[in-house]
Write an enzyme that holds these catalytic residues in place. Structure first.
Site: not given
Ligand code: CMP
Length: 140
Positions: A10, A116
């Site tokens: 990211k 991610h």
């Molecule tokens: P990622 O695996 O990229 O998938 C969705 C993203 O949302 C997660 O990683 C986090 O960076 C972001 N995110 C922000 N707030 C939340 C939350 N409360 N729960 C899960 N993901 C979150």
């Protein structure tokens, strides 16, 4: 079984100049890079990629963060690649991520959480197709 997973380094981790360190962790864990692209996502693309989260309260912050700078996208292949990558990444919230995991070592906040990774075989397939299409991979 041999699986594929989509990994995104990211904007926070790209800005910290730790792309190579993170890719090295994947290689040391026997994950092979079969596709890689650096891209600065448009808002439209980020919204499309994260469409499953569109109703969540964090959606706007997530999209804004993901377009704040370039990201490094990879398709990784290897034994048990999806779970293996999730172990390497650590918990989504870096406050809960163990030291030695990518998020434990490099992430700052739940949005700026360094990486991610796909969460299941179906999403891995969709996410890889989103970035690499039908013939954008170099399988070995
Ligand atoms: P990622 O695996 O990229 O998938 C969705 C993203 O949302 C997660 O990683 C986090 O960076 C972001 N995110 C922000 N707030 C939340 C939350 N409360 N729960 C899960 N993901 C979150």
């Amino acid at each position: 079984a041999v699986e594929r997973t989509l990994s995104i380094i990211k904007p926070d981790a790209v800005a910290k100049n730790v792309v190579g360190e993170i890719l090295s962790r994947f290689e040391k864990a026997d994950l092979r890079i079969i596709g890689a692209r650096m891209v600065h996502l448009s808002r439209e693309d980020a919204e499309k990629f994260y469409a499953v989260h569109s109703e969540r309260p964090f959606f706007d912050a997530l999209v804004s963060f993901m377009i704040s700078g370039p990201v490094m996208v990879q398709a990784l292949e290897g034994e048990n690649a999806i779970a293996k990558n999730r172990d390497l990444m650590g918990a989504t919230n870096p406050k809960e991520a163990e030291a030695g995991t990518i998020r434990g070592d490099f992430a700052e906040s739940i949005d700026a959480n360094a990486v991610h990774g796909s969460d299941a075989p179906e999403t891995a397939e969709q996410e890889i197709a989103f970035f690499f299409g039908q013939d954008g991979l170099c399988p070995r």
